[in-house]
Design a protein around this motif. Sequence first.
Motif, mmCIF file in Angstrom:
data_model
loop_
_atom_site.group_PDB
_atom_site.id
_atom_site.type_symbol
_atom_site.label_atom_id
_atom_site.label_comp_id
_atom_site.label_asym_id
_atom_site.label_seq_id
_atom_site.Cartn_x
_atom_site.Cartn_y
_atom_site.Cartn_z
ATOM 1 N N LEU A 88 0.820 -1.203 0.000
ATOM 2 C CA LEU A 88 0.000 0.000 0.000
ATOM 3 C C LEU A 88 0.859 1.260 0.000
ATOM 4 O O LEU A 88 0.553 2.247 -0.680
ATOM 5 C CB LEU A 88 -0.932 -0.010 1.218
ATOM 6 N N VAL A 89 1.953 1.239 0.771
ATOM 7 C CA VAL A 89 2.854 2.389 0.832
ATOM 8 C C VAL A 89 3.429 2.692 -0.553
ATOM 9 O O VAL A 89 3.591 3.851 -0.943
ATOM 10 C CB VAL A 89 3.996 2.130 1.842
ATOM 11 N N LYS A 90 3.689 1.635 -1.315
ATOM 12 C CA LYS A 90 4.277 1.819 -2.643
ATOM 13 C C LYS A 90 3.274 2.377 -3.650
ATOM 14 O O LYS A 90 3.628 3.179 -4.518
ATOM 15 C CB LYS A 90 4.835 0.494 -3.162
ATOM 16 N N VAL A 91 2.009 1.941 -3.560
ATOM 17 C CA VAL A 91 1.026 2.334 -4.573
ATOM 18 C C VAL A 91 0.293 3.620 -4.229
ATOM 19 O O VAL A 91 -0.300 4.251 -5.126
ATOM 20 C CB VAL A 91 0.002 1.196 -4.807
ATOM 21 N N ARG A 92 0.303 4.021 -2.955
ATOM 22 C CA ARG A 92 -0.397 5.242 -2.569
ATOM 23 C C ARG A 92 0.369 6.466 -3.060
ATOM 24 O O ARG A 92 1.571 6.595 -2.851
ATOM 25 C CB ARG A 92 -0.547 5.318 -1.050
ATOM 26 N N ALA A 93 -0.341 7.385 -3.704
ATOM 27 C CA ALA A 93 0.307 8.605 -4.200
ATOM 28 C C ALA A 93 0.597 9.574 -3.061
ATOM 29 O O ALA A 93 1.647 10.222 -3.024
ATOM 30 C CB ALA A 93 -0.588 9.275 -5.242
ATOM 31 N N SER A 94 -0.333 9.687 -2.116
ATOM 32 C CA SER A 94 -0.122 10.595 -0.988
ATOM 33 C C SER A 94 0.820 9.959 0.021
ATOM 34 O O SER A 94 1.059 8.756 0.015
ATOM 35 C CB SER A 94 -1.462 10.914 -0.323
ATOM 36 N N LYS A 95 1.351 10.773 0.897
ATOM 37 C CA LYS A 95 2.258 10.278 1.925
ATOM 38 C C LYS A 95 1.458 9.535 3.000
ATOM 39 O O LYS A 95 0.568 10.093 3.620
ATOM 40 C CB LYS A 95 3.045 11.431 2.541
ATOM 41 N N LEU A 96 1.806 8.311 3.198
ATOM 42 C CA LEU A 96 1.125 7.478 4.186
ATOM 43 C C LEU A 96 2.076 7.178 5.325
ATOM 44 O O LEU A 96 3.173 6.659 5.115
ATOM 45 C CB LEU A 96 0.645 6.169 3.549
ATOM 46 N N LYS A 97 1.680 7.518 6.528
ATOM 47 C CA LYS A 97 2.520 7.274 7.695
ATOM 48 C C LYS A 97 1.999 6.040 8.442
ATOM 49 O O LYS A 97 0.813 5.954 8.759
ATOM 50 C CB LYS A 97 2.532 8.488 8.619
ATOM 51 N N VAL A 98 2.898 5.111 8.711
ATOM 52 C CA VAL A 98 2.544 3.877 9.407
ATOM 53 C C VAL A 98 3.382 3.773 10.672
ATOM 54 O O VAL A 98 4.610 3.908 10.625
ATOM 55 C CB VAL A 98 2.793 2.648 8.513
ATOM 56 N N LEU A 99 2.724 3.550 11.803
ATOM 57 C CA LEU A 99 3.417 3.380 13.076
ATOM 58 C C LEU A 99 3.229 1.940 13.535
ATOM 59 O O LEU A 99 2.106 1.468 13.706
ATOM 60 C CB LEU A 99 2.852 4.344 14.126
ATOM 61 N N ILE A 100 4.331 1.208 13.709
ATOM 62 C CA ILE A 100 4.303 -0.183 14.151
ATOM 63 C C ILE A 100 4.914 -0.259 15.540
ATOM 64 O O ILE A 100 6.053 0.174 15.742
ATOM 65 C CB ILE A 100 5.085 -1.086 13.186
ATOM 66 N N THR A 101 4.173 -0.775 16.495
ATOM 67 C CA THR A 101 4.683 -0.898 17.859
ATOM 68 C C THR A 101 4.730 -2.365 18.260
ATOM 69 O O THR A 101 3.830 -3.142 17.946
ATOM 70 C CB THR A 101 3.803 -0.122 18.861
ATOM 71 N N SER A 102 5.777 -2.739 18.950
ATOM 72 C CA SER A 102 5.923 -4.120 19.417
ATOM 73 C C SER A 102 7.011 -4.182 20.477
ATOM 74 O O SER A 102 7.984 -3.426 20.433
ATOM 75 C CB SER A 102 6.280 -5.051 18.253
ATOM 76 N N ALA A 103 6.828 -5.112 21.418
ATOM 77 C CA ALA A 103 7.839 -5.308 22.452
ATOM 78 C C ALA A 103 8.853 -6.372 22.040
ATOM 79 O O ALA A 103 9.904 -6.502 22.667
ATOM 80 C CB ALA A 103 7.170 -5.722 23.765
ATOM 81 N N THR A 104 8.533 -7.137 20.993
ATOM 82 C CA THR A 104 9.387 -8.272 20.652
ATOM 83 C C THR A 104 9.909 -8.263 19.216
ATOM 84 O O THR A 104 10.830 -9.005 18.900
ATOM 85 C CB THR A 104 8.627 -9.593 20.879
ATOM 86 N N LEU A 105 9.340 -7.439 18.329
ATOM 87 C CA LEU A 105 9.801 -7.430 16.944
ATOM 88 C C LEU A 105 11.247 -6.942 16.845
ATOM 89 O O LEU A 105 11.683 -6.094 17.630
ATOM 90 C CB LEU A 105 8.915 -6.514 16.097
ATOM 91 N N ASP A 106 11.965 -7.475 15.880
ATOM 92 C CA ASP A 106 13.325 -7.029 15.594
ATOM 93 C C ASP A 106 13.237 -5.707 14.836
ATOM 94 O O ASP A 106 12.883 -5.667 13.657
ATOM 95 C CB ASP A 106 14.048 -8.089 14.747
ATOM 96 N N GLY A 107 13.564 -4.607 15.533
ATOM 97 C CA GLY A 107 13.422 -3.277 14.946
ATOM 98 C C GLY A 107 14.242 -3.087 13.689
ATOM 99 O O GLY A 107 13.774 -2.484 12.706
ATOM 100 N N GLU A 108 15.468 -3.588 13.688
ATOM 101 C CA GLU A 108 16.330 -3.418 12.522
ATOM 102 C C GLU A 108 15.771 -4.149 11.309
ATOM 103 O O GLU A 108 15.814 -3.633 10.176
ATOM 104 C CB GLU A 108 17.741 -3.916 12.842
ATOM 105 N N LYS A 109 15.238 -5.346 11.526
ATOM 106 C CA LYS A 109 14.677 -6.118 10.411
ATOM 107 C C LYS A 109 13.438 -5.424 9.843
ATOM 108 O O LYS A 109 13.272 -5.353 8.616
ATOM 109 C CB LYS A 109 14.324 -7.522 10.878
#
Length: 439
Positions: free
Chosen positions: A13-34
């Motif tokens: 969706l981020v790739k196909v959306r023309a407008s700027k789309l902001k996505v916030l992902i929160t997690s205590a266990t996800l690998d942030g760098e990945k």
Amino acid sequence: MSRDILLGLVKRLVKVRASKLKVLITSATLDGEKVSEFFSDCPVLNVPGKLYPVEIMYSEESPKSYIESSLRTAMDIHVREPEGDVLIFMTGQRKLVSKLEDRVQSLEEGSCMDAIILPLHGSLPPELQVRVFSPPPPNCRRFIVATNIAETSLTVDGVVYVIDSGYVKQRQYNPSTGMYSLDIVQISKVQANQRAGRAGRTRPGKCYRLYSSEAYEEDFLDVTVPEIQRSSLAGSVLYLKSLDLPDIDILKFDFLDPPSFESLEDALKQLHLIDAIDDTGLITRVGQTMAELPLEPSLSRTLMEANENGCLSQALTVAAMLSAETTLLAAQSGKSNEKKRKHPPPDLPDGSGWGDHVQLLQIFEEWDQNDFDIGWCKDNGLQVRGMMFVKDVRRQLSQLMQKIAKGIEVLTVCLDLAPQQAPSDITGVSTSNTVTEDV
């Protein structure tokens, strides 16, 4: 697994959306760098939590029995260490809880503080789970014997000591056999560190690892194998197909943790065999209907076939029992033979020689005949929480099938009527149940 699909769709969706789309992902266990690399090196914001120092102590070698080793370690802590609760990570809890109760009772009165032993696992009824959040009485230590539910899902105040067996029960799918297995496997370094961190939430603590430092460094995986890489992908692939999005190649879908080609190929073969997709890989009308049901595709297809064959009521019951993964509880472990004699083995249906599915059907129908009495479940050693969940799932599936029936010609049975009578010598149970909103 739904997380992996969601992240892949969000990236698209981020790739196909023309407008700027902001996505916030929160997690205590996800690998942030990945995750950052997956989303084109997006920024990472770390929010540190307060954690007291935890002293890590390893065993010199791996024990022959981690149950006995956990028992010895727990009793050493109880006799020698200052006050503070003990959290013990095990693959199961029944045996250790029983052994701890016996060992604590055998201690000389007044030789050390009192103790309470509490199990903690996902299938435990809520009213028993909440006991771990109540502080112990004065001069009393709690031993909490837990599965991996206590790694990240909740925090128990008062825990100062952690005993880590180094193992976990993990559900894994084998695409070669098309079957799931529940295996005892070694935890990852991430899980080991999560477990140790439970001892440092409220004050400095100690973690006793029942494995050597060499085993931790050399044998443990850095991170836990993602669920999507050890699960059947048939449901996920069917969902993606049902979205009817252009330019999506299932074999090349952008997953955060890509599953094996073998697993994706297995999912496509499964869906083709049950007519969910056609020879070209496009979703069929049957597949679209199956995607509306929150079940494994094979169970969704079963309900559709059962409707055509006049046994939808029974199929709804079996599907609900299977999807909830309800299991019969083993006989409660007691502290004496006298206590065990007070609780004779449950007198439950055995399937009449026709297998587990018929047994599940018989059990639910007998519960129905007993007006869904919770006491009946307890008397027969069944998980009350699980059985109530099955009842609710069955009701929801019945409602969904009624909605689907309004728009699909193949659904010819009115769900308010009783299914056709099946030969009693096949199932050994009454098949004249009606499907109602309450069942």
